[in-house]
Design a protein around this motif. Structure first.
Motif, PDB file in Angstrom:
ATOM      1  N   ALA A  47       0.829  -1.115   0.037  1.00 60.29           N
ATOM      2  CA  ALA A  47       0.013  -0.120   0.156  1.00 60.29           C
ATOM      3  C   ALA A  47       0.719   1.319  -0.120  1.00 60.29           C
ATOM      4  O   ALA A  47       0.375   2.511  -0.213  1.00 60.29           O
ATOM      5  CB  ALA A  47      -0.878   0.000   1.248  1.00 60.29           C
ATOM      6  N   ALA A  48       2.211   0.889   0.057  1.00 62.76           N
ATOM      7  CA  ALA A  48       3.099   2.333   0.436  1.00 62.76           C
ATOM      8  C   ALA A  48       3.760   2.645  -0.792  1.00 62.76           C
ATOM      9  O   ALA A  48       3.844   1.826  -1.824  1.00 62.76           O
ATOM     10  CB  ALA A  48       4.088   2.017   1.544  1.00 62.76           C
ATOM     11  N   ASP A  49       4.181   3.881  -0.945  1.00 61.91           N
ATOM     12  CA  ASP A  49       4.853   4.150  -2.376  1.00 61.91           C
ATOM     13  C   ASP A  49       6.357   3.883  -1.911  1.00 61.91           C
ATOM     14  O   ASP A  49       7.131   3.688  -2.752  1.00 61.91           O
ATOM     15  CB  ASP A  49       4.921   5.806  -2.405  1.00 61.91           C
ATOM     16  CG  ASP A  49       3.687   6.405  -2.742  1.00 61.91           C
ATOM     17  OD1 ASP A  49       2.802   5.554  -3.641  1.00 61.91           O
ATOM     18  OD2 ASP A  49       3.151   7.200  -1.822  1.00 61.91           O
ATOM     19  N   ALA A  50       6.786   3.703  -0.639  1.00 65.38           N
ATOM     20  CA  ALA A  50       8.149   3.553  -0.350  1.00 65.38           C
ATOM     21  C   ALA A  50       8.324   2.808   1.070  1.00 65.38           C
ATOM     22  O   ALA A  50       7.250   3.056   1.806  1.00 65.38           O
ATOM     23  CB  ALA A  50       9.092   4.746  -0.487  1.00 65.38           C
ATOM     24  N   THR A  51       9.474   2.142   1.230  1.00 63.24           N
ATOM     25  CA  THR A  51       9.524   1.577   2.545  1.00 63.24           C
ATOM     26  C   THR A  51      10.838   2.492   3.365  1.00 63.24           C
ATOM     27  O   THR A  51      11.861   2.553   2.311  1.00 63.24           O
ATOM     28  CB  THR A  51       9.494   0.291   2.810  1.00 63.24           C
ATOM     29  OG1 THR A  51      11.068  -0.250   2.296  1.00 63.24           O
ATOM     30  CG2 THR A  51       8.440  -0.567   2.275  1.00 63.24           C
ATOM     31  N   LEU A  52      11.036   2.481   4.581  1.00 65.62           N
ATOM     32  CA  LEU A  52      12.119   3.064   5.101  1.00 65.62           C
ATOM     33  C   LEU A  52      12.598   1.998   6.260  1.00 65.62           C
ATOM     34  O   LEU A  52      11.836   1.684   7.146  1.00 65.62           O
ATOM     35  CB  LEU A  52      11.708   4.473   5.624  1.00 65.62           C
ATOM     36  CG  LEU A  52      12.649   5.158   6.330  1.00 65.62           C
ATOM     37  CD1 LEU A  52      14.116   5.768   5.656  1.00 65.62           C
ATOM     38  CD2 LEU A  52      12.134   6.634   7.102  1.00 65.62           C
ATOM     39  N   ILE A  86       9.732   1.870  -3.507  1.00 64.24           N
ATOM     40  CA  ILE A  86      11.075   2.346  -3.449  1.00 64.24           C
ATOM     41  C   ILE A  86      11.613   1.588  -1.889  1.00 64.24           C
ATOM     42  O   ILE A  86      10.859   1.995  -1.118  1.00 64.24           O
ATOM     43  CB  ILE A  86      11.051   3.688  -3.539  1.00 64.24           C
ATOM     44  CG1 ILE A  86      10.849   4.116  -4.943  1.00 64.24           C
ATOM     45  CG2 ILE A  86      12.597   4.133  -3.407  1.00 64.24           C
ATOM     46  CD1 ILE A  86      10.615   5.324  -5.204  1.00 64.24           C
ATOM     47  N   GLN A  87      12.426   0.880  -1.916  1.00 61.09           N
ATOM     48  CA  GLN A  87      13.429   0.711  -0.700  1.00 61.09           C
ATOM     49  C   GLN A  87      14.199   1.537  -0.306  1.00 61.09           C
ATOM     50  O   GLN A  87      15.522   1.741  -0.949  1.00 61.09           O
ATOM     51  CB  GLN A  87      13.766  -0.816  -0.751  1.00 61.09           C
ATOM     52  CG  GLN A  87      12.714  -1.776  -1.385  1.00 61.09           C
ATOM     53  CD  GLN A  87      11.962  -2.355  -0.411  1.00 61.09           C
ATOM     54  OE1 GLN A  87      12.206  -2.337   0.980  1.00 61.09           O
ATOM     55  NE2 GLN A  87      10.703  -2.765  -0.791  1.00 61.09           N
ATOM     56  N   ILE A  88      14.116   2.283   0.799  1.00 64.34           N
ATOM     57  CA  ILE A  88      14.982   3.214   1.191  1.00 64.34           C
ATOM     58  C   ILE A  88      15.642   3.034   2.644  1.00 64.34           C
ATOM     59  O   ILE A  88      15.103   2.629   3.482  1.00 64.34           O
ATOM     60  CB  ILE A  88      14.013   4.744   1.379  1.00 64.34           C
ATOM     61  CG1 ILE A  88      13.169   5.275   0.264  1.00 64.34           C
ATOM     62  CG2 ILE A  88      15.109   5.634   1.906  1.00 64.34           C
ATOM     63  CD1 ILE A  88      12.286   6.259   0.497  1.00 64.34           C
ATOM     64  N   LEU A  89      16.845   2.915   2.357  1.00 60.33           N
ATOM     65  CA  LEU A  89      17.976   2.577   3.429  1.00 60.33           C
ATOM     66  C   LEU A  89      18.149   3.724   4.083  1.00 60.33           C
ATOM     67  O   LEU A  89      19.005   4.787   3.282  1.00 60.33           O
ATOM     68  CB  LEU A  89      18.998   1.784   2.911  1.00 60.33           C
ATOM     69  CG  LEU A  89      20.207   1.408   3.845  1.00 60.33           C
ATOM     70  CD1 LEU A  89      19.662   0.466   4.971  1.00 60.33           C
ATOM     71  CD2 LEU A  89      21.386   0.771   3.080  1.00 60.33           C
ATOM     72  N   ALA A  90      18.239   3.825   5.306  1.00 60.34           N
ATOM     73  CA  ALA A  90      18.408   4.874   6.141  1.00 60.34           C
ATOM     74  C   ALA A  90      19.797   4.676   7.079  1.00 60.34           C
ATOM     75  O   ALA A  90      20.126   3.793   7.758  1.00 60.34           O
ATOM     76  CB  ALA A  90      17.413   5.258   7.426  1.00 60.34           C
ATOM     77  N   GLU A 145      19.481   6.589   2.501  1.00 61.14           N
ATOM     78  CA  GLU A 145      18.716   7.151   3.490  1.00 61.14           C
ATOM     79  C   GLU A 145      19.408   7.038   4.891  1.00 61.14           C
ATOM     80  O   GLU A 145      19.877   5.736   4.882  1.00 61.14           O
ATOM     81  CB  GLU A 145      17.348   6.854   3.445  1.00 61.14           C
ATOM     82  CG  GLU A 145      16.476   7.550   4.353  1.00 61.14           C
ATOM     83  CD  GLU A 145      16.069   6.868   5.574  1.00 61.14           C
ATOM     84  OE1 GLU A 145      15.712   7.594   6.335  1.00 61.14           O
ATOM     85  OE2 GLU A 145      16.593   5.722   5.448  1.00 61.14           O
ATOM     86  N   GLY A 146      19.262   7.772   5.803  1.00 60.22           N
ATOM     87  CA  GLY A 146      20.002   7.487   7.142  1.00 60.22           C
ATOM     88  C   GLY A 146      19.347   7.142   8.456  1.00 60.22           C
ATOM     89  O   GLY A 146      18.095   7.307   8.645  1.00 60.22           O
TER      90      GLY A 146
END
Length: 248
Positions: A47-52, A86-90, A145-146
């Protein structure tokens, strides 16, 4: 200014033991939830545009969860979304092992990092975008991502600024998958809207075992308050859905 209008809607999704631990004291990958909970997680991701997620979470698992259900893939297609969020790595320091299996998964990858951390990923192909989460520093293509840092002398990410950048890049719904340091950092600046917590039937214990919210903690009078939206029991698990309570 209403920040919810200039940043993505954020939902934390985590499974925890009955004593509130998201992993054991060795920080092993958490495999204790049921197949039903894993599908619930996939539904939220779809359901999301991206994960964080933070580097510690990725280090534990080595991979991220992609959408595999034919029904959910069709749902994304109907909603005019790409097949995978989009898979966003922090990672503020961006000290990341490019050999992790994550980098071989067929998913779009972004990085959010500090200005110093982003430098080592410039000109590389692992990330489609590198976002610098610091005010006054231009974002750079091909980045990640951080996450929060315990030492103030280490690189840090301005999460309000970082989420505003994600919103400007078309991210309207963001699923936050942990770990507890990342969730705590976002709660501290009032950037969490909802939480899904699955309570699983085991006790992990351990003083050093991570919980859904880590960091320095909140004094009781300043603790974020939750509004329970639903509570559902399925087999031996309890699915709790909360909204962050904000005084108007």
């Amino acid at each position: 200014m209403d920040r919810s209008r200039s940043r993505p809607h954020t939902t934390v999704i985590l499974a925890m033991s009955a004593d509130g631990k998201i992993a054991d004291a060795r920080r092993s990958p958490a495999r204790f939830s049921s197949q039903r909970d894993r599908f619930h997680l996939e539904q939220q991701i779809a359901a999301a545009d991206a994960t964080l997620f933070g580097a510690g979470t990725l280090r534990a698992y080595g991979t991220t969860l992609s959408v595999t259900s034919a029904k959910l893939l069709h749902q994304r297609l109907q909603n005019h979304q790409k097949s995978q969020p989009i898979q966003i790595l922090a990672s503020a320091s961006a000290k990341i092992d490019p050999q992790w299996r994550f980098f071989r998964q067929p998913v779009p990858r972004w990085l959010i990092a500090s200005a110093a951390g982003a430098k080592s990923w410039q000109g590389r192909s692992e990330f489609e975008k590198v976002i610098v989460g610091e005010q006054g520093v231009l974002s750079r293509e091909q980045g990640a991502e951080g996450q929060t840092e315990k030492n103030n002398c280490q690189p840090r990410i301005d999460w309000t600024f970082a989420l505003e950048q994600l919103f400007s890049l078309g991210i309207k719904r963001l699923a936050v998958l942990g770990g507890g340091e990342l969730v705590a950092a976002m709660l501290a600046v009032d950037l969490i809207d909802e939480m899904w917590l699955t309570v699983c039937p085991l006790l992990l214990g351990g003083t050093n075992a991570p919980s859904p919210v880590a960091g320095m903690g909140f004094p009781e009078n300043l603790a974020p308050r939750l509004e329970l939206l639903s509570a559902q029991v399925e087999a031996q698990e309890v699915f709790l859905h909360y909204r962050l309570h904000r005084s108007q």
